[in-house]
Design a protein around this motif. Sequence first.
Motif, PDB file in Angstrom:
ATOM      1  N   VAL A  96       0.752  -1.168  -0.021  1.00 13.36           N
ATOM      2  CA  VAL A  96       0.047   0.061  -0.212  1.00 13.36           C
ATOM      3  C   VAL A  96       0.737   1.241  -0.017  1.00 13.36           C
ATOM      4  O   VAL A  96       0.621   2.288  -0.571  1.00 13.36           O
ATOM      5  CB  VAL A  96      -0.944   0.105   1.315  1.00 13.36           C
ATOM      6  CG1 VAL A  96      -2.000   1.205   1.242  1.00 13.36           C
ATOM      7  CG2 VAL A  96      -1.815  -1.155   1.127  1.00 13.36           C
ATOM      8  N   LYS A  97       1.872   1.134   0.656  1.00  9.31           N
ATOM      9  CA  LYS A  97       2.826   2.388   0.763  1.00  9.31           C
ATOM     10  C   LYS A  97       3.399   2.790  -0.678  1.00  9.31           C
ATOM     11  O   LYS A  97       3.269   4.006  -1.132  1.00  9.31           O
ATOM     12  CB  LYS A  97       3.788   2.094   1.723  1.00  9.31           C
ATOM     13  CG  LYS A  97       4.781   3.289   1.824  1.00  9.31           C
ATOM     14  CD  LYS A  97       6.042   2.852   3.095  1.00  9.31           C
ATOM     15  CE  LYS A  97       6.755   4.082   3.167  1.00  9.31           C
ATOM     16  NZ  LYS A  97       7.971   3.710   4.228  1.00  9.31           N
ATOM     17  N   TRP A  98       3.844   1.796  -1.558  1.00 11.10           N
ATOM     18  CA  TRP A  98       4.001   2.116  -2.837  1.00 11.10           C
ATOM     19  C   TRP A  98       2.986   2.469  -3.758  1.00 11.10           C
ATOM     20  O   TRP A  98       3.181   3.480  -4.523  1.00 11.10           O
ATOM     21  CB  TRP A  98       4.822   0.879  -3.475  1.00 11.10           C
ATOM     22  CG  TRP A  98       6.333   1.074  -3.006  1.00 11.10           C
ATOM     23  CD1 TRP A  98       6.611  -0.005  -1.970  1.00 11.10           C
ATOM     24  CD2 TRP A  98       7.292   1.518  -3.486  1.00 11.10           C
ATOM     25  NE1 TRP A  98       8.091   0.246  -2.127  1.00 11.10           N
ATOM     26  CE2 TRP A  98       8.513   1.026  -2.781  1.00 11.10           C
ATOM     27  CE3 TRP A  98       7.499   2.375  -4.389  1.00 11.10           C
ATOM     28  CZ2 TRP A  98       9.740   1.501  -3.020  1.00 11.10           C
ATOM     29  CZ3 TRP A  98       8.679   3.136  -4.778  1.00 11.10           C
ATOM     30  CH2 TRP A  98       9.939   2.494  -3.945  1.00 11.10           C
ATOM     31  N   VAL A  99       1.886   1.963  -3.364  1.00 14.15           N
ATOM     32  CA  VAL A  99       0.728   2.512  -4.293  1.00 14.15           C
ATOM     33  C   VAL A  99       0.290   4.090  -3.934  1.00 14.15           C
ATOM     34  O   VAL A  99      -0.073   4.663  -4.935  1.00 14.15           O
ATOM     35  CB  VAL A  99      -0.606   1.450  -3.837  1.00 14.15           C
ATOM     36  CG1 VAL A  99      -1.899   2.167  -4.467  1.00 14.15           C
ATOM     37  CG2 VAL A  99      -0.318   0.419  -4.333  1.00 14.15           C
ATOM     38  N   ALA A 118       2.385  10.338  -7.874  1.00 18.34           N
ATOM     39  CA  ALA A 118       3.081  10.505  -9.288  1.00 18.34           C
ATOM     40  C   ALA A 118       2.224  10.576 -10.415  1.00 18.34           C
ATOM     41  O   ALA A 118       2.195  11.318 -11.324  1.00 18.34           O
ATOM     42  CB  ALA A 118       4.116   9.342  -9.384  1.00 18.34           C
ATOM     43  N   ASN A 119       1.344   9.635 -10.425  1.00 14.71           N
ATOM     44  CA  ASN A 119       0.104   9.503 -11.369  1.00 14.71           C
ATOM     45  C   ASN A 119      -0.753  10.837 -11.552  1.00 14.71           C
ATOM     46  O   ASN A 119      -0.836  11.292 -12.592  1.00 14.71           O
ATOM     47  CB  ASN A 119      -0.851   8.243 -11.306  1.00 14.71           C
ATOM     48  CG  ASN A 119      -0.654   7.194 -12.429  1.00 14.71           C
ATOM     49  OD1 ASN A 119       0.486   7.295 -13.264  1.00 14.71           O
ATOM     50  ND2 ASN A 119      -1.436   6.281 -12.327  1.00 14.71           N
ATOM     51  N   LEU A 120      -1.214  11.203 -10.463  1.00 14.24           N
ATOM     52  CA  LEU A 120      -2.003  12.703 -10.232  1.00 14.24           C
ATOM     53  C   LEU A 120      -0.994  13.681 -10.864  1.00 14.24           C
ATOM     54  O   LEU A 120      -1.591  14.601 -11.645  1.00 14.24           O
ATOM     55  CB  LEU A 120      -2.536  12.938  -8.973  1.00 14.24           C
ATOM     56  CG  LEU A 120      -3.472  11.947  -8.698  1.00 14.24           C
ATOM     57  CD1 LEU A 120      -3.917  11.863  -7.059  1.00 14.24           C
ATOM     58  CD2 LEU A 120      -4.844  12.066  -9.255  1.00 14.24           C
ATOM     59  N   SER A 121       0.107  13.861 -10.666  1.00 13.01           N
ATOM     60  CA  SER A 121       1.012  14.924 -11.103  1.00 13.01           C
ATOM     61  C   SER A 121       1.249  14.899 -12.208  1.00 13.01           C
ATOM     62  O   SER A 121       1.070  15.783 -13.134  1.00 13.01           O
ATOM     63  CB  SER A 121       2.446  14.637 -10.190  1.00 13.01           C
ATOM     64  OG  SER A 121       2.230  14.635  -8.734  1.00 13.01           O
ATOM     65  N   LEU A 122       1.464  13.585 -13.085  1.00 18.36           N
ATOM     66  CA  LEU A 122       1.514  13.495 -14.570  1.00 18.36           C
ATOM     67  C   LEU A 122       0.113  14.075 -15.339  1.00 18.36           C
ATOM     68  O   LEU A 122       0.197  14.600 -16.279  1.00 18.36           O
ATOM     69  CB  LEU A 122       2.060  12.181 -14.870  1.00 18.36           C
ATOM     70  CG  LEU A 122       3.513  11.768 -14.652  1.00 18.36           C
ATOM     71  CD1 LEU A 122       3.707  10.126 -14.831  1.00 18.36           C
ATOM     72  CD2 LEU A 122       4.225  12.660 -15.145  1.00 18.36           C
ATOM     73  N   ILE A 123      -0.812  13.644 -14.583  1.00 14.87           N
ATOM     74  CA  ILE A 123      -2.230  14.072 -15.145  1.00 14.87           C
ATOM     75  C   ILE A 123      -2.331  15.289 -15.042  1.00 14.87           C
ATOM     76  O   ILE A 123      -2.716  16.005 -16.291  1.00 14.87           O
ATOM     77  CB  ILE A 123      -3.160  13.225 -14.424  1.00 14.87           C
ATOM     78  CG1 ILE A 123      -3.392  11.635 -14.465  1.00 14.87           C
ATOM     79  CG2 ILE A 123      -4.798  13.954 -14.892  1.00 14.87           C
ATOM     80  CD1 ILE A 123      -4.512  11.174 -13.715  1.00 14.87           C
ATOM     81  N   VAL A 124      -2.121  16.122 -14.106  1.00 14.74           N
ATOM     82  CA  VAL A 124      -1.872  17.738 -14.124  1.00 14.74           C
ATOM     83  C   VAL A 124      -1.083  18.052 -15.278  1.00 14.74           C
ATOM     84  O   VAL A 124      -1.380  19.115 -15.959  1.00 14.74           O
ATOM     85  CB  VAL A 124      -1.618  18.105 -12.730  1.00 14.74           C
ATOM     86  CG1 VAL A 124      -1.399  19.573 -12.755  1.00 14.74           C
ATOM     87  CG2 VAL A 124      -2.635  17.592 -11.918  1.00 14.74           C
ATOM     88  N   ILE A 125       0.282  17.534 -15.446  1.00 16.74           N
ATOM     89  CA  ILE A 125       0.892  18.070 -16.529  1.00 16.74           C
ATOM     90  C   ILE A 125       0.478  17.736 -17.859  1.00 16.74           C
ATOM     91  O   ILE A 125       0.547  18.927 -18.510  1.00 16.74           O
ATOM     92  CB  ILE A 125       2.425  17.188 -16.227  1.00 16.74           C
ATOM     93  CG1 ILE A 125       3.120  17.585 -15.227  1.00 16.74           C
ATOM     94  CG2 ILE A 125       3.432  17.445 -17.567  1.00 16.74           C
ATOM     95  CD1 ILE A 125       4.314  16.889 -14.665  1.00 16.74           C
TER      96      ILE A 125
END
Length: 221
Positions: free
Chosen positions: A160-163, A169-176
């Motif tokens: 869960v920690k890695w998830v 990171a995924n949300l940051s890339l979506i914003v980018i």
Amino acid sequence: MKSIPALRLLSLLGFLLLVAPFYDQCNGHGMKKSEPATESPIPDTTAVETPLVKNNAPVLVAKEPIINKDSIAVIKKNEIPFYVKAYEFIDDDNNENAFELANMSRVYFEGSFAEFKEELIKDFKKHKYDGLSLFIRSFSFVFIVLMSFSILILSLLKKVKWVYKLSIANLSLIVITLICILFFDSLFETYKQIKLGYYAFTLVQIGIYYTSKLQNASPKS
């Protein structure tokens, strides 16, 4: 550990949504022009009466229907299988899913860095940033696809920690990618170009973020 099943379900849903329509690159301008409907060729059932000569007297041969085999082949060819129609309903040629957006990155491996740099300089002089925007967006989707798959595997392994870290990171890339589309893509004209899959995937990633965050914050038994 009650949130683990929900986290796994969200992770699976997030990965499956990668095939949903995300973006219409050309606002319908990239749509294939519909070819004018052509009538199916009608089998030619007429035949010319060919006179034969027998004993110096003409003899007419009875008409026999001539079937055009090519017309039958065209009719069969136009029959589209059901599974093809189902896939086109999910992702038609006019809309791009996450895999297709990520696949655009391969064009940068086909040319040299010098050519890419030269094109960017030309765009900057014209105050255009489409090339840089496409570069950042396509490679962002490469990592989004890879991390979404990793999130699915890690959720099954209860990491869960890695998830939680990968969801950030995924949300940051979506914003980018959204910034690239909204502010630097000259082909972007209307919000309708951003398809339902983009919104659904973003909401699922937010759900993964909060679910994994709560799981990490909860005391371990």
